[in-house]
Design an enzyme around this catalytic site. Sequence first.
Site, PDB file in Angstrom:
ATOM      1  N   MET A  83      48.313  57.974 117.945  1.00 41.38           N
ATOM      2  CA  MET A  83      46.930  58.441 117.860  1.00 41.38           C
ATOM      3  C   MET A  83      45.934  57.282 117.973  1.00 41.38           C
ATOM      4  O   MET A  83      46.308  56.113 117.912  1.00 41.38           O
ATOM      5  CB  MET A  83      46.725  59.189 116.543  1.00 41.38           C
ATOM      6  N   HIS A  84      44.670  57.626 118.143  1.00 48.34           N
ATOM      7  CA  HIS A  84      43.522  56.717 118.048  1.00 48.34           C
ATOM      8  C   HIS A  84      43.299  55.811 119.253  1.00 48.34           C
ATOM      9  O   HIS A  84      42.181  55.368 119.503  1.00 48.34           O
ATOM     10  CB  HIS A  84      43.610  55.801 116.818  1.00 48.34           C
ATOM     11  N   ASP A 237      50.973  62.258 117.066  1.00 47.21           N
ATOM     12  CA  ASP A 237      52.349  62.046 116.613  1.00 47.21           C
ATOM     13  C   ASP A 237      52.597  62.557 115.200  1.00 47.21           C
ATOM     14  O   ASP A 237      53.692  63.039 114.891  1.00 47.21           O
ATOM     15  CB  ASP A 237      52.760  60.578 116.746  1.00 47.21           C
TER      16      ASP A 237
END
Length: 496
Positions: A83-84, A237
């Site tokens: 992520m991110h 995830d």
Amino acid sequence: MVKEVVLGIDLGTSAIKIIAVDQLGNVIESVSETLKLYQEHPGYSEQDPNEWFEATKKGIKELIQSTEMSDKIVKGISFSGQMHGLVIVDDNGIPLRKAILWNDTRNSIQCRQIEDIYGERLNYNPILEGFTLPKMLWVQQHEPEIWNRVDVFMLPKDYLRYCLTQTIHMEYSDACSTLLFNPENYEWTKDVGDTFNIGDIYPPLVKSHSYVGNVTSSLAKELGLSSDVAVYAGGGDNACGAIGAGVIHDKSALCSIGTSGVVLNVEYQRVTSYDSNLHLFNHSVPDTYYAMGVTLAAGYSLNWLKQTFFENESFEEILNLAASSKIGANGLLFTPYLAGERTPHGDAQIRGSFIGISGQHTKADFARAVIEGITYSLYDSIKIMRRAGHEMNSITSIGGGAKSRFWLQLQADIFNVQIKRLKHEEGPSMGAAILAAYGLGWFKTIESCVEAFIKVDEVFEPNNENHDLYEQYYSVYEAIYKQTKQLTADLLTITN
């Protein structure tokens, strides 16, 4: 014989994992391709998006050509992803630079700039270096010639999916990790972007199980796939890891110990009264949320221990040695702040400590102190969730912490809750496969798919006497952060 399968593709930090799953939930084949990490300066962490695509193509080819897949037909694909991370592309869909990853901490100044306007939380989440918006501001301020060419931004798995389909989307469970998305009304908060002159670079939003296109005909031919393989959006995830562990109902939780550690608690009603650095994200299960706490250096601390003190021992031997020490490691405590800490402190500068070292301590004590310290840090998140009124009937443990019965019982005793271990653990890639199976219509609900695919192997019950003793050690552990915060900051100043 069941011939139809779906592929679950998990884009991790160290590797891409691809599994083929049939309609009964059997994993027919699994492949993994390693990824290169670029860390050119302290605090930097990047990857080349093109290398994600090449690794994925290689993995799919290997999988399709395997003997186990000779009579199987791939019907659908979905994704899980780290992520991110910020991926920015031009109007031809070409990445303008390497992706800035979730564990990149160069943007502390940009976090403070956001806090100056919005306070400590934005869109129900703390403003931390890991999130996407501060990464955008860093590129905008340090690489304006690149930023001015951005047509759209994506997150890692979304770029990978784009490479397969040539369609651009982002789904809710990942979008909520950007600080630019409202998890309550499922919309971009473009007014936040306007505050920082982000521009109209937002991808269209969809649900995790949404159909978003097919693998392009040319790529399908190259990979050995049929021309009608349906692609579904996927999830972050952690959301996919939760689905792949069967953690989809209220009062169920997940403890995942990889490089970082995660405690995730499912919520049907979002809770916004958390008093510390917990995240509130949309689950990949419709109309469901999860609260999440993060230990940045969970498995990373164990890897460091092995490389530094136990180079010739296996992880199994290290854990067996740790088990030979007593609860509390004979009065030795470890804080796993080797890369700063996310929850509960949100401090990129704090560093780890061993407290209480004496000449009587052995390697077994140091090993146990590290295992306990990692688990205490995860317990920080559980404590915050419980203070907000969230009960946990059970926690499913996955990752490195689920490979040892000693560590599983230690989690049960420290957390004071039932711990479940899965019969077969595939992690986020299984969650992605479930989203594809549901999207294809193999099951009427995600819940029925999870029930068919996911089985519990063993349950660990907490020992009340052990928990009471751990609580005493934990009360000392809790105090270490405040006592060492300034000391480690001073050391960093001198070192740098």
